[in-house]
Scaffold this active site. Sequence first.
Site, PDB file in Angstrom:
ATOM      1  CE  LYS A  54      -3.965   1.945   2.745  1.00  0.00           C
ATOM      2  NZ  LYS A  54      -4.687   1.808   3.692  1.00  0.00           N
TER       3      LYS A  54
ATOM      4  CB  SER B   3      -8.237   3.397   2.781  1.00  0.00           C
ATOM      5  OG  SER B   3      -7.392   2.753   3.674  1.00  0.00           O
TER       6      SER B   3
ATOM      7  CB  SER C  51      -8.551   0.656   5.810  1.00  0.00           C
ATOM      8  OG  SER C  51      -9.158   1.622   5.484  1.00  0.00           O
TER       9      SER C  51
END
Lengths: 489, 485
Positions: B76, B151, B175
């Site tokens: 990420k 997310s 997330s």
Amino acid sequence: MSKEKFDYFVEGDKGKYEVVIGLEVHAQVLSNSKLFSGSSTKFGADPNKQVSLIDSAFPGMLPVINEECVKQAVRTGLGLNAKINNFSVFDRKNYFYADLPQGYQISQYKKPIVGEGKVLLDMPYGSKEIGIERLHLEQDAGKSIHDMDPSNTYVDLNRSGIALMEIVSKPDLRSPDEVNAYIKKLRTIMRYLGTCDGNMQEGSLRADVNVSVRKVGDKKFGTRCEIKNVNSIKFMQMAIEYEANRQVELLEEGKEIDQETRLFDTKKNETRSMRSKEDAHDYRYFPDPDLLPLKLEQKLIDDLKKSLPELPDNKKERFTQEYELNSYEANVLVSEKEISDYYEEVAKLSDKKLAATWMMGDLFAMLNDKGLNISNSPISAKNFAELVQSIKSGEISGRIAKEVFEIMVESGDNPKKIIESKGMKQQSDPKELEKMINEILSKNKDKIDQYKAGKEKLFGFFVGQVMKLSGGKANPQLTNEILKKLLKG
Amino acid sequence: MSNITNRSLNEILESIKSKKISSLELTQAYIKNIENAKKLNAFVTTTFDQALENAKKFDNKPNNEQLLSGIPLAVKDLFCTENVKTTAGSNILNNFIPSYDSTVTKNLWDNGAFLLGKLNCDEFAMGSSNETSFFGNVINPVGNHLVPGGSSGGSSSALAADLTPATIGTDTGGSIRQPASFTGTVGLKPTYGLCSRWGIVAFASSLDQAGPMTKTVTDCAIMLEAMSGFDEKDSTSINKKKETYSKDLKDNIKGLKIGIPKEYRVDNMPKEIDELWEKGKKILKNLGAQLVDISLPHTKYALPTYYIVAPAEASSNLARYDGVRYGYRSQKGKDLIEMYENTRSEGFGDEVKRRILIGTYVLSSGYYDAYYLKAQKVRQLIKKDFDDSFMKVDAILTPSTPSSAFKIGEKTNDPVSMYLNDIFTVPVNLAGLPALSLPAGLDKQGHPLGLQLIGKALDEQKILNIGYAIEKNCGYKNKIKKWWS
């Protein structure tokens, strides 16, 4: 200089006003690294040379508390006779400024590490206790430099993240003199403890000064103004003086005082409004989630307490007992740890009273003159003690001692050696003195007659002549005695 | 080995260690997949050259004793990576190249893995659909009209599309778990403090936690073992002995007590979610676990509490993005204040601005007690609910999300409905507990659905074991067709 009674008031047409002062002193913690990072705290490095990723708030950087800074705060708290809180919390004080990289300052808001304490001041009108409200740890900001370029501001982050202790007094101070004594006392205590070097030129000690006035006898405090970031005692005193008079003038005109933050303009010697209460920042304090609450074991506090050095108040007490000094002498001699150490070394090797007199007189004057402090005095404590002892034993007179002293300052030599090599030893042999005195008297028969006729002032003349003849080495006391005896005869 | 990339991490590791495939071949296979999957928009940055070099280096001198020997991994874009652009999905960090690696990524590299690229995510991890990223939305491999969750949407999408053998995300309110649920993958949010936060772009410090996203529970155990561990640079990191999650993984859950919280049966929850939950209960019962009805009475306050605490911390954490030292700086403005205003107006997207405003508001003088302080008190009550329940049960079973993946654009104009998607995941962050989401079924349209297992603090091994048992018995099969290539 000494006053018997406190008398600092501002006189107005409608009465006499008392000035109420509280200080928030920002003292830089003496530590090798910053409060939450490993960067060096050394003064004087090139701009932005002592800045870590944490100090400059790079993404993902986290603060880790510097244990030594915590211990220093606890030591200082103990030195201020204050309550140490086993549980304290670091908060974020949020505001934007170019020299505040995180966009918040990590400080302690609701739960400081140190609670209430007190400091004792020795004023000419007696001792006075000043309450300490709290002491908390916080980060310093960086420095914005506005005068290097006409259109840009430069930022130096070397200071960013350095540990400060904010020491908040109660509104117990009543005059610029008390402020002077208070700051000096705080400084002395912290220097004894080794927790702050107290160097005001380097910004290690600064203060926000809260000032209000009220009519003498009033119980309620007046509205206060806060004068931000004043960095010398002299400026604090000037600012208070100006501010107190400004407030009294307003009150006399029937106007109200706005609670506001003001700046002291050192060039114009006046305070100016910086922002009013309405414009005050909303700092949005909240506990810093990157840091756990600070929990101190009682044992750590107890151990630190045990390892504290003797503090000035205790030392003063001991000096008056052990060395039979008066309060004034003891105060002066404990004002710096180094001075007290020097004195103790001298006093142990020589006459304690005479040592105090000579230290506070000639030694301090010389140091002051040369801009030196005791730790780099050209005269070692051991040599100074020998000088004092030579005076005490009558080996040299006070006057000769001053000459020896001068030579010691220049050469750093041992006084015995100087006295020997220069033949400065005092003439204390009565027979020798009598011989000299008779020689003088025989040359001044007319003056003997005048003396005997009542012109007693001439005694000084005879002494002077003997001194001249002896090259200043005649023992003054013996000379007086013998001269008196011979003049009578 | 044409199909290597659709294997699990564990299988791939076997192939590497037995020299059935080289690290270079593996890396090349992923690079090929990534180049064919640009439509998904899962990557912000690729580091192919660097990855190929690292793969060759590994092959020349293989060290097979490591947890992630010779494995290329995309992560990420919230994790700082040394000398590789790290954007947090934001324009304000569009040009930011850190000189450091986050502790978590460094742990991965120290265990033999290397970087393949940086994965798209919601801006500063604020979102549940990966639609708030400055670099555009990410598409769910399950269907070209679907969001991948958020997310960590780039992470879930890349993982489900075989663009990385495993990945890591961060979970502040769901997330990791919600995107895992939306893509039919496994995601774990560890106990707060198990993985270091150092070097991860902060969203809400008291809630943020990095965790693994993988294809299987076994993979999840391997990744967790590699990434976790005490870090003295993070004051909230837990100092404890490192565990061997993968070695200790076992599917015998006989006698364990599993709590079923009644508050998680919410209004208007699709029947399929309920059925999935029932399916999970049945599997556990059949394996000899005991189901216990429990109550977590403050659950309904979790979302409002979260939307005070998280924005409050974010409003302060994001103050450092001011254009002064790094990142984007607006060229407009005549003084410092205008420079700040323009930089932040142009640098941040709408969702981030919304949360900064909310956070600033709830911390303001006069509102602090009513919002922030009260939220902190409620947070304690939510935590206490869990503590009380864990006196009676070993773990808690709930659905991961109240729905399967929703459509792109479906909720972008309705932030509250977007926030509601995290209703089952948020309480876990507030309580600092570990929770695992694993795929357990499909809805009528064939979209994956996830079950969530919540454990006691530091009880990751137990929820991994339970998840492992469910995985073996639920018969979940991924139905993703590679429509994008």
